[in-house]
Scaffold this motif. Structure first.
Motif, PDB file in Angstrom:
ATOM      1  N   ASN A 156      -5.860  48.341 -25.616  1.00 13.09           N
ATOM      2  CA  ASN A 156      -5.487  47.501 -26.739  1.00 13.09           C
ATOM      3  C   ASN A 156      -6.422  46.311 -26.940  1.00 13.09           C
ATOM      4  O   ASN A 156      -6.736  45.935 -28.047  1.00 13.09           O
ATOM      5  N   ASN A 157      -6.860  45.710 -25.830  1.00 11.95           N
ATOM      6  CA  ASN A 157      -7.661  44.506 -26.023  1.00 11.95           C
ATOM      7  C   ASN A 157      -8.990  44.562 -25.267  1.00 11.95           C
ATOM      8  O   ASN A 157      -9.463  43.559 -24.749  1.00 11.95           O
ATOM      9  N   GLY A 171     -11.278  42.379 -27.087  1.00  7.48           N
ATOM     10  CA  GLY A 171     -11.006  40.969 -26.842  1.00  7.48           C
ATOM     11  C   GLY A 171     -11.473  40.533 -25.466  1.00  7.48           C
ATOM     12  O   GLY A 171     -12.099  39.478 -25.321  1.00  7.48           O
ATOM     13  N   SER A 172     -11.203  41.305 -24.440  1.00  9.30           N
ATOM     14  CA  SER A 172     -11.583  40.832 -23.107  1.00  9.30           C
ATOM     15  C   SER A 172     -13.099  40.806 -22.963  1.00  9.30           C
ATOM     16  O   SER A 172     -13.632  39.981 -22.230  1.00  9.30           O
ATOM     17  N   THR A 196      -3.214  36.610 -28.797  1.00  7.82           N
ATOM     18  CA  THR A 196      -3.950  37.419 -29.760  1.00  7.82           C
ATOM     19  C   THR A 196      -4.629  38.586 -29.056  1.00  7.82           C
ATOM     20  O   THR A 196      -4.975  38.518 -27.882  1.00  7.82           O
ATOM     21  N   TYR A 197      -4.739  39.660 -29.815  1.00  6.23           N
ATOM     22  CA  TYR A 197      -5.529  40.815 -29.394  1.00  6.23           C
ATOM     23  C   TYR A 197      -6.669  40.952 -30.398  1.00  6.23           C
ATOM     24  O   TYR A 197      -6.511  40.622 -31.574  1.00  6.23           O
ATOM     25  N   THR A 198      -7.777  41.484 -29.937  1.00  9.38           N
ATOM     26  CA  THR A 198      -8.840  41.825 -30.864  1.00  9.38           C
ATOM     27  C   THR A 198      -8.965  43.345 -30.875  1.00  9.38           C
ATOM     28  O   THR A 198      -9.219  43.964 -29.848  1.00  9.38           O
ATOM     29  N   THR A 223       0.646  47.531 -28.009  1.00  9.42           N
ATOM     30  CA  THR A 223      -0.088  47.222 -26.794  1.00  9.42           C
ATOM     31  C   THR A 223      -0.787  48.441 -26.208  1.00  9.42           C
ATOM     32  O   THR A 223      -1.325  48.400 -25.134  1.00  9.42           O
ATOM     33  N   GLY A 267      -4.737  48.864 -32.731  1.00 11.63           N
ATOM     34  CA  GLY A 267      -4.082  47.631 -33.138  1.00 11.63           C
ATOM     35  C   GLY A 267      -3.082  47.793 -34.247  1.00 11.63           C
ATOM     36  O   GLY A 267      -3.095  47.066 -35.233  1.00 11.63           O
ATOM     37  N   THR A 280      -4.082  39.261 -23.263  1.00  5.60           N
ATOM     38  CA  THR A 280      -4.511  38.646 -24.525  1.00  5.60           C
ATOM     39  C   THR A 280      -5.883  38.008 -24.377  1.00  5.60           C
ATOM     40  O   THR A 280      -6.399  37.836 -23.267  1.00  5.60           O
ATOM     41  N   ASN A 281      -6.434  37.644 -25.515  1.00  8.90           N
ATOM     42  CA  ASN A 281      -7.702  36.933 -25.518  1.00  8.90           C
ATOM     43  C   ASN A 281      -7.587  35.653 -24.710  1.00  8.90           C
ATOM     44  O   ASN A 281      -8.458  35.318 -23.911  1.00  8.90           O
TER      45      ASN A 281
END
Lengths: 193, 531, 271, 190, 140, 462, 135
Positions: free
Chosen positions: B180-181, B184-185, B297-299, G11, G16, G109-110
């Motif tokens: 999912n991210n 982002g990470s 937030t997720y990217t 998730t 997304g 998360t970011n």
């Protein structure tokens, strides 16, 4: 995995003259869950039933499939047979290869093929059988008779004479029904009341 | 992704390779199906015939690890036929001549030999891809999880540039990010060589900027990658490890090796929501929160920033992970961890990260923003490289084909490849406790080609032992034509039959990505008593 | 709209309803929400968008936990049909559920191809003309048989087995779903076995589907599910004279034995 | 016109037959065996069982207007076969008697004429004069050449005689005719 | 017609209720009436037991035809199970038709225990019909 | 009658109706409504004082309205029990709150105007249904006057007239004018064997009772003449044929084979128009009285009772036996037996014979202390049940009930009622209902078996 | 009686998708696809539809655990954080900051990723920060 026993019946020549019984039994041996398969001359005969019982014990079978006549004919017979061998009688399935196969088909190869499929189907079902226990329910020894006409009254009397309690329910204010309305009755012209 | 998800719908050609799209990114597959309805040609190049392959106009199975070869072959055909985009090459790229030279040797015959792709099919693919108005490339781990992962990706970039299928809507090179991210990470520098926003740690100016922002001196040396850190533990160089929401014991290649490392490490902290296989080995376990229990937030894979919102409280004493990390930060003596909310954290992020500069919580509440978004009035970038590449001209990299590290031999005659199922996610820590998903499938299996199954003498559902040089697992067999002869497939979601006990920790030299997708294995029947 | 909000407030105040299931505006997004007398201020966010959520499905979720509460629910034509069917299937007690009727906009009615874009009683909006459009069914009916088969199989083969069609369906209130019966349809396969997966769902829709079309909206594979279920709905009314979703009246002849003559099917044209 | 059935006379005809023949037609169960076995039934206007039915229902005129009993050859097949042992042939005979007695116009005039000529011949000669009978009958029924072709052959074989052959003792014949006078008188009324 | 199609022999699953149609099939046997061996009977107690799932399962597995048999109306051992069966079959046929499977592949017949001849006749007719239709499009 | 009322084992509940039937063989729970008689049975001595003094006269149902009864009455003189009942629809006390004479005159103080219907529930192990029949409403025959002619009566009217203790004291008279009857016409098959009137079957008893009635007519009134219009004489029974012949021969009854086409009045007579198909002639009879042998039909409430008992019935409303030959007195529902004309028209010997059979079957159940129930029946997996109760609708035996399970109401199969037909299982969308011995899984396995890949085929693929 | 829906992001993968968590009385009871979300437009995959199920699965970690000998035992947050602080300090002291490292998470998360890398880069002083992007 179950340990199913398959018994393919010749029924004398009834089945064996059309179906290659031995090859059906050979095929059955390879089916999943089948621990033992053989052919029998007359599976419903005393000898046949003994062979089934012996096989159940010897091969520790937990399900039995008999490929022979219609279950409408001998299902109960074989259920009793395996019950005496100590198996739950409902762990039994029949493949009908007589009424619905050897007696209605001429082509030996095709009839044998169909018998094999009937056995496959019966084995597939048998593998999924679970033991069942017949249920018991108490009996209230009291009869209800609805209608107080000749039939109702007679029913009440008959049951009463057998020694059981009866309640006779009549809609109108009196019992007697139609009979009471009649003058005399044929053919003897005796009085109806 | 160079382009955004909704753009797929309007592509004229979508070339999918190394992506089990319907399983891993179903809602992207949904867009691809829509594109097909609208008339797009769907091309799938993948060693395993997956669901998306059955929906494709052209499907072809290449040999495992032969991607550079077929892509080069494709480019050679394009050049031969004059399907390249000469003006694009001229105006926007450099190094074309070197590329031309490099691909020249990949004749269709040679490519067919290496990859197993018939030359006619290759030509058809080349034509459709190169000559369609808008062609989009979709790839996933099937491309990257190789020792030649970087080569593979660069080859695809070469292809896109050669045909000018980039820098416009519904084109581009689009890696689908698995988790999912992931995007982002990576953006937020959970990688050893850069600070947030892809700013190299080795760049003094940048380092100074961060030293100023964080108020401490920073190390100028790039750190270690996951696999390198595991190796460093074995070598005794790494003594303490903090694992946040990961399960390397199952997810990492050659997990027997990982297990040894984790057993050996001095101090291991795991922060997670479940007692994972890795957490069991920890010295301290910190209870975090699920996505439903925290804000943040997720990217997304297409660089789109989205919020997650707290719906319910974390259970018992568990805490939102940002909160836990602030506490850890403070506990280990860090400064600048006095955040009251994720939004405050995000403000700091936007400050230090130019590509996020223009992004605020308020804005993403109301609009869809794809980074880079450099100011409050920058609408963001649904697709990249519109007017030029980030580093000026797009650079063609000449690449030669290298075979997989481990090839089948007498002892290990089959090739194993791994992948996902639509019903599970990663190591299954979440999906395998979800009743609806476990109901669908809850055990590992091995897909085997019928011919191979017959050779081995196994039937459907029979349990076999799969062995590689690194370990072995038992799983039941599914006989299917979906895999090529000689190839076996296994999903990696199942810890009790973890595919990664078999996989090889061979790394791509640049991206350090392990070669999950190819290793050599052997299959043995197991006698009933053993199973 | 203000009048509508006031109406709901009045219903709260009079105690006629203890909650109102409607749609609330959340940033850019309209989302379902249960308004309660405890938080009358939330009514400010009440909205009636041209977006449909499975309100009756949500209602079931609430009723399962609060079987005795008097609830108001925002109903469009489709929701009302769903409620009628739920009453027949003993899922809700009609006396506890107050229908608060919304007439759909012409746009929505058109995009839904809705044959009845309004409920019996309308509290908001203006009745617009129903859309009578069976071109989807006709198009398939006129295909040659083999083409029809290929068409459906290729549609079904797109299925990614998300169960969205079922999940969003108010009529799929079973606790365990036949589609997940491993003995009938092997689990763990995507696409699921075709066409059995879709045909079984279609058959289960017979006598039940109220033609809201939410299934098709929810399908990531864009399978024309609604056309399939509409056809079953037509078969039910054509052969057995039964239309699901009507209030009260006859029972589903696929479930209700009835007397000997109850809904004996007329002969099917096999061509 | 339908037959009017009447309580007063419903059994009258039945009883008359009973008195003439001793046969109770109420026994008849209308099984139809008499009719099915009758060799002449095809010529009859009513089947024998219908004649009995007329008697059962007191439909006298219907019965007497029928040609059936005139055609009856008294072969007695019916009587022999009747499950209720009714002598149907006897009843037919009784009907002929009643018919003559009442002067009912016979249902078949030819048959009645034949019977007359036949009886005349007997009355004159004590026995039948075949040639005379045939010629007279054919003339009377206006079919002069009906049996002409049979004549020469029969003559040559001696089956026909050209002149009447009287019996010797005429007395018993006379007394028989005397006894049946009432019927013959009835005839003269015609 | 190709060689393969000529030699096509359909596989037909027949569901028979215990009291009438299965007895009818048995009677066909007792009467030694001959019919083609393509029909494979499965016994259930009542035609009302024949779930649409069974029919679909049979088609999914590759049956070329499915025969649903029960008692005549009014003869049902369980009073009226066969009525609901007929309704189900009707809707199923129409559904099959709509998805491009010949509805003739599904057939319902009422066969009394005394109608051995009818069972044989139906088996004949149906086998011929399916043979003419060719293999089921669902055959894997 | 008296015998059954005096039997110690027999409890007679007259003026009572079945309200509901639950349960199953061996354990039926039956609720019986004892309608308010308004007379206390325990006190009433049957002296008849109340009946004598009652001022209200009502046409007597028992006498087919040929005579009158009082508002408090016993249907007939020898009624059992000999306790009157107040007809509340006609009694002045009940309609106008006047009179009250009966209460005043009753020496036993047995009159109780306040009495209420009483519901009693009993357990029974077996039920014998002997509700008898009703008669066809012949007035649908417009051609027979449609009920306009008083002198066209039914066989049952005629029976009442023949009864010496009946309304006419045994005299057969014309209801219109009370005159003596000389010429009497009996018409058989009124309704019976008439497809158009919805009664295609033969009522079986009419031929014989008509013959009887003609014989009695002749016996009582030697001067009378009977005519019988018939289609066939159905006299299959011991001494039956002889009996009919006796009517024809000894009583002089004239049998006419043919259906009556019309009855019309002419003066004070009725003209009966018919045809004698044997003679091939149309016939007319001027009759004083016409007696119609109306068809035997089910009771109007037969279907209602059948639904209560959960027993099948045919298109007419006669109860259906489990098997016409082998189980002629059993209903499909175990423990419920049929006898008499509720099943089909029966004469007395047949009724008594089937009664004996039904009684023996009932006693057969009682001969066991427990019943064995075949386990191949349906069951509900409560976890899976969605509680839609479609199975309940589909069950032909009402064997399914609701039951609490984890706070939900789910279906449950009452094992002893279930016959194992599986309608419920086929209807269940959740697969919560299954049948033991014929489970979905077992049948799926059977379906799959012939398509199973065999080892040989796999080798071919390779 | 509370029923509300919370718009959030799935998730389960990088796509997304927007989904609504259905919350009843403080408990997530289901998922609905966000109809107006630009990515998934009211559609979800099987994982998305069931994204709420794991939240209440057995085995959720609810308390900090600290290893005592062979077993992990429940501890207070303070104890857990202190243990980390002490141990990290000790390792850093003996082996330098590069003997410590962290695996961050692509599932977090970011903000959390930022915080963790900040902890290691700023508070501990190493660039040994990675996550499973490649896995």
């Amino acid at each position: 995995m179950s340990r199913t026993g398959v018994f393919v019946c010749h029924c004398g020549t009834n089945i064996a003259s059309v179906v290659d019984v031995k090859s059906v039994a050979e095929m059955a041996k390879k089916l999943p869950g089948v621990a033992f398969a053989t052919d029998l001359k007359y599976s419903c005969s005393d000898l046949g039933q003994k062979a089934i019982r012996d096989a159940v014990k010897e091969h520790k079978l937990d399900r039995v499939v008999v490929a022979s006549c219609s279950p409408r004919m001998h299902e109960k017979t074989f259920q009793k047979c395996i019950a005496t061998a100590g198996l739950n009688r409902y762990l039994f399935e029949m493949a009908n290869i007589r009424e619905q196969c050897s007696w209605v088909h001429d082509d030996k190869a095709l009839a044998t093929e169909k018998s094999k499929e009937a056995v496959k189907m019966a084995v597939a079902k048998a593998n999924r059988l679970a033991p069942l226990e017949p249920m018991k329910s108490p009996v209230e020894k009291h009869a209800l008779v609805i209608g107080g006409g000749i039939s109702g009254m007679q029913a009440a009397l008959d049951i009463s004479q057998a020694g059981y309690k009866v309640t006779l329910v009549e809609k109108s204010p009196s019992i007697g029904g139609r009979m009471a309305q009649l003058e005399k009755t044929f053919p003897t012209l005796d009085c109806s009341a | 992704m160079t382009n955004s998800v909704p753009e797929f719908e309007d592509a004229d050609c979508i070339l999918i390779t190394g992506s089990n799209t319907t399983s891993s990114h179903p809602l992207i597959a949904s867009r691809i199906m829509k594109a097909k309805e609208k008339g797009a040609k769907i091309i799938v190049v993948d060693p395993r015939k997956m669901h998306i392959a059955s929906l494709a106009d052209i499907y072809v199975a290449q040999n495992l690890g032969s991607d550079v070869a077929w892509i080069n072959g494709l480019m050679r055909i394009i050049l031969q036929e004059g399907w390249e985009n000469a003006s694009f090459i001229k105006e926007r790229t450099e190094g074309f001549e070197e590329l031309k030279k490099a691909v020249a040797e990949y004749t269709p015959e040679k490519v067919e030999e290496i990859t197993g792709i018939p030359k006619e099919t290759l030509k058809e693919i080349a034509k459709i891809y190169a000559t369609s108005e808008k062609s989009s490339i979709v790839y996933c781990m099937g491309i990257t999880q190789h020792a030649t992962g970087t080569d593979n990706v660069k080859s695809l970039a070469n292809l896109a540039m050669l045909t000018g299928q980039i820098g416009r809507p519904s084109t581009g090179v689009n890696p689908l990010r698995g988790q999912n991210n992931v995007q982002g990470s990576t953006d937020l520098a959970a990688i050893p060589n850069v600070y947030p926003g892809y700013q190299p740690v080795t760049d003094d100016a940048i380092r100074e900027k961060f030293e100023k922002a964080w108020g401490v001196p920073l190390s100028p040396d790039p750190g270690l990658t996951v696999v390198e850190m595991i190796n460093a533990v074995e070598e005794g160089k790494l003594k303490g490890l903090f694992v946040l929401g990961e399960n390397p014991l199952v997810s990492d290649p050659d997990s027997n090796h990982v297990e040894k490392a984790l057993d050996a490490i001095d101090f291991l902290v795991v922060q997670d929501i479940f007692m994972t296989e890795t957490a069991r080995k920890a010295d301290v376990v910190l209870p975090g929160a699920s996505f439903a229990e925290k804000d943040g937030t997720y990217t997304g894979t297409d660089r789109r920033l989205q919020k997650i919102r707290k719906a319910v409280e974390p259970p018992d004493e568990a805490k939102a992970d940002w909160d836990v990390l602030c506490r850890v930060g403070k506990a280990v003596g860090g400064k600048g961890f006095e955040f009251a909310s994720p939004e405050e954290v995000f403000r700091e992020i936007a400050e230090v990260m130019p590509i996020y500069h223009g992004i605020t919580y308020d804005r993403i509440e109301k609009e869809i923003i794809h980074w880079p978004c450099r100011s409050e009035d920058d609408p963001g970038s649904p697709y990249l490289h519109k007017d030029g590449f980030a580093k000026g001209k797009g650079h063609f990299t000449p690449i030669g084909y290298k075979p997989p590290v481990e090839l089948p031999d007498k002892e290990y005659p089959y090739q194993l490849t791994t992948g996902r199922l639509p019903f599970h996610y990663h190591t299954g820590t979440m999906t395998r406790v979800s009743p609806s998903l476990t109901h669908e499938v809850n055990e590992a299996f091995i897909e085997v080609h019928p011919t191979n199954a017959f050779e081995i003498g196994v039937k459907n559902s029979q349990v076999v032992r799969l062995t590689s040089r690194r370990g072995s697992v038992n799983a039941k067999v599914i006989i299917t034509n979906d895999v090529k002869k000689g190839v076996v497939f296994m999903p990696f979601h199942f810890a009790e039959a973890a595919a990664n006990r078999l996989t090889i920790a061979a790394l791509d030299p640049i991206a350090k990505i392990p070669e999950y997708k190819v290793c050599a294995v052997n299959i043995e029947k197991i006698e009933e008593s053993e199973a | 709209m203000e009048k509508f909000k006031k109406y709901i407030k009045e219903l709260f105040e009079s105690g006629e309803i203890e909650g109102f299931l409607g749609i609330r505006k959340n940033g850019l997004h309209p989302v379902p929400h249960l308004f309660t007398p405890e938080h009358p201020e939330e009514l400010e966010t009440l909205t009636i968008p041209d977006v449909r959520y499975p309100m009756t499905e949500i209602l079931l979720t609430i009723v399962r936990k609060y079987p005795d509460k008097k609830l108001g629910i925002m109903v469009r034509g489709c929701d009302e049909r769903a409620l009628n069917e739920l009453v027949k299937n003993q899922k809700i007690l009609p006396e506890l559920i107050k229908h608060i009727g919304i007439a759909c906009s012409a746009d929505l009615a058109a995009s839904c191809r809705c044959a009845q874009p309004y409920p019996e009683e309308i509290h908001y909006g203006e009745k617009v003309a129903p859309v009578e459009d069976r071109s989807d069914i006709e198009a398939i009916d006129t295909m040659p048989q083999e083409e029809r088969f290929d068409y459906w199989m290729s549609e079904f083969s797109k299925c990614i087995k998300c169960y969205g069609c079922r999940n969003i369906c108010s009529m799929c209130f079973c606790d365990q779903c036949t589609l997940e019966d491993n003995d009938l349809i092997a689990t763990g396969q995507a696409p699921p076995a075709i066409p059995i997966f879709h045909l079984i769902r279609a058959f289960h829709m017979a006598g039940r589907c109220i033609d809201c079309g939410l299934c098709e909206e929810a399908c990531p594979a864009h399978i024309p599910l609604r056309t399939l279920y509409r056809k079953v709905r037509e078969s039910m009314s054509g052969f057995l004279g039964y239309v699901s979703g009507t209030e009260g009246g006859e029972k589903d002849p696929l479930e209700f034995l009835g007397s000997e003559g109850y809904m004996v099917p007329s002969k099917i044209d096999e061509k | 016109m339908p037959e009017i059935l009447n309580r007063e006379d419903i059994h009258t005809f039945k009883e008359l037959i009973l008195s003439l023949t001793g046969e109770d037609v109420s026994r008849c169960i209308q099984c139809g065996k008499c009719s099915s076995g009758c060799p002449i039934a095809y010529e009859m206007t009513h089947l024998p069982n219908q004649i009995i039915r007329f008697i059962q229902l007191n439909m006298q005129e219907k019965a007497l207007a029928s040609n059936s009993f005139w055609l009856c050859a008294v072969c007695e097949t019916c009587s022999v076969r009747c499950p209720e042992n009714i002598d149907i042939a006897g009843i037919m005979d009784a009907l002929r008697k009643i018919s003559r007695q009442r002067g009912v116009k016979a249902g078949d005039t030819k048959i009645a004429r034949f019977n007359e000529i036949f009886l005349d011949s007997i009355k004159k000669n004590g026995r039948v004069f075949e040639l005379g009978l045939v010629m007279k009958y054919n003339m009377a029924t206006v079919q002069p050449f009906k049996d002409a072709s049979l004549g020469p052959a029969m003559l040559s074989k001696g089956k026909l005689k050209l002149s009447a052959d009287k019996i010797e003792d005429q007395a018993p014949v006379k007394s028989a005719f005397e006894k049946s006078k009432p019927f013959i008188e009835a005839k003269s009324k015609e | 017609m190709t060689q393969k199609e000529e030699s096509f022999e359909p596989k037909i699953i027949a569901f028979c209720c215990n009291w009438c149609s299965y007895a009818g099939a048995d009677l066909a046997g007792s009467m030694r009436l001959k019919y083609p061996p393509n029909v494979l009977p499965i016994r259930v107690m009542c035609s009302g037991r024949i779930s649409p799932h069974f029919v679909m399962k049979a088609f999914q597995k590759g049956a070329d035809g499915v025969l649903v048999t029960g008692c005549h109306y009014g003869d049902c051992h369980y009073m009226k199970g066969n009525y609901i069966t007929m309704r189900r079959v009707t809707i199923l046929k129409d559904l099959l038709k709509f998805v491009g499977v010949e509805p003739k592949r599904l057939r319902a017949e009422w066969i009394a225990g005394s109608e051995g001849d009818k069972f044989a006749r139906v088996a004949h007719e149906f086998t011929d019909e399916i043979r003419n239709l060719g293999p089921s499009p669902l055959r894997g | 009658m008296t015998e059954s009322s005096q039997d110690d084992n027999i409890e007679v509940l007259t003026y009572s109706e079945i309200e509901s039937v639950e349960g199953f063989v061996g354990n039926f729970d039956v609720t019986i409504r004892k309608k308010a008689r308004s007379v206390d049975m325990s006190r009433c001595t049957g002296c008849g004082e109340c009946v004598q003094k009652c001022p209200t006269k009502v046409p007597s149902e028992f006498d087919m309205e040929l005579g009158k009864r009082k508002a408090i009455y016993t249907p007939f003189a020898q009624a059992v029990p000999n306790v009157p009942v107040i007809d509340r629809d006609h009694c002045l006390k009940f309609i106008k709150d006047k009179c009250g004479i009966c209460q005043k005159v009753c020496p036993a103080e047995a009159i109780d105007y306040e009495q209420k219907d009483e519901l009693i529930t009993r357990k029974f192990g077996a039920i014998v249904v002997a509700t008898g029949f009703s008669l066809f409403d012949w007035t649908v025959y417009e051609e027979y006057g449609g009920g306009r002619y008083k002198d066209v009566v039914t066989g049952l009217h005629f029976e009442r007239m023949l009864d010496t203790s009946g309304p006419t004291e045994g005299k057969v008279i014309r209801p219109s004018d009370g005159k003596e009857v000389k010429q009497i016409v009996f018409v058989q098959c009124v309704g019976s064997r008439d497809e158009a009137k919805g009664v295609p079957y033969c009522s079986r008893v009419c031929c014989m009772y008509t013959a009887k009635q003609t014989i009695l007519m002749k016996d009582h009134f030697p001067d009378s003449q009977s005519y019988v219009f018939y289609i066939d004489i159905r006299a299959a029974g011991k001494n039956y044929e002889e009996f009919v012949k006796r009517a024809q021969r000894e009583s002089g009854t004239t049998y006419i084979r043919g259906r009556v086409s019309k009855i019309y009045d002419k003066g004070d007579k009725l003209v009966v128009q018919g045809a004698d198909t044997l003679a091939g002639e149309r016939v007319e009879i001027e009759a004083d009285l016409v007696v119609l042998a109306t068809a035997v039909v089910p009771n109007p409430d037969a279907v209602e009772l059948a639904k209560m008992l959960n027993i099948p019935y045919d298109q007419y409303g006669f109860y259906t036996e489990a098997h016409p030959k082998l189980q002629p007195v059993e209903s499909v529902t175990q423990g419920i037996f049929l006898t008499g004309s509720c099943q089909f028209p029966k004469d007395i010997p047949d009724s008594v014979a089937t009664t004996g059979a039904a009684a023996v079957r009932a006693c057969g159940i009682f001969s066991n202390d427990e019943l064995t129930i075949e386990p191949k029946i349906a069951w509900v997996d409560a976890e899976k049940c969605s509680g839609c109760f479609n199975c309940m609708e589909a069950c032909p035996f009402d064997a399914i009930i609701g039951e609490e399970f984890n706070g939900r109401t789910v279906a449950r199969v009452q094992e002893s009622i279930c016959h194992g037909c599986g309608n419920c299982a086929a209807t269940c969308r959740t697969k919560a209902v299954n049948v033991r011995g014929f489970s979905d899984e077992q049948i799926y396995a059977q379906i799959e078996a012939p398509f199973m890949e065999t080892g040989e085929k796999e080798a071919e693929v390779a | 009686m509370e029923y509300r829906t919370v718009l959030t992001t799935c998730t389960y993968c990088g796509t997304g998708c927007g989904l609504l968590l259905e919350v009843m009385d403080g408990e997530v009871v289901g998922v609905l696809p966000a109809k107006t979300h630009p990515i998934n437009e009211g559609k979800l995959c099987i994982k998305g539809w069931n994204a709420h199920e794991f939240i209440y699965a057995d085995g959720r970690l609810t308390k900090p655990l600290v290893r005592k000998g062979d077993t992990l035992e429940e501890a207070s947050w303070d104890e857990a954080l202190e243990t980390i602080a002490n141990k990290f300090a000790e390792i850093k002291k003996t082996n330098g900051p590069d003997s410590l490292g962290c695996f961050s998470s692509a599932k977090c998360t970011n903000e959390e990723n930022y915080l963790l890398q900040k902890i290691f880069r700023a508070a501990i002083g190493t660039n040994n920060v990675d996550h499973c992007a490649r896995l």
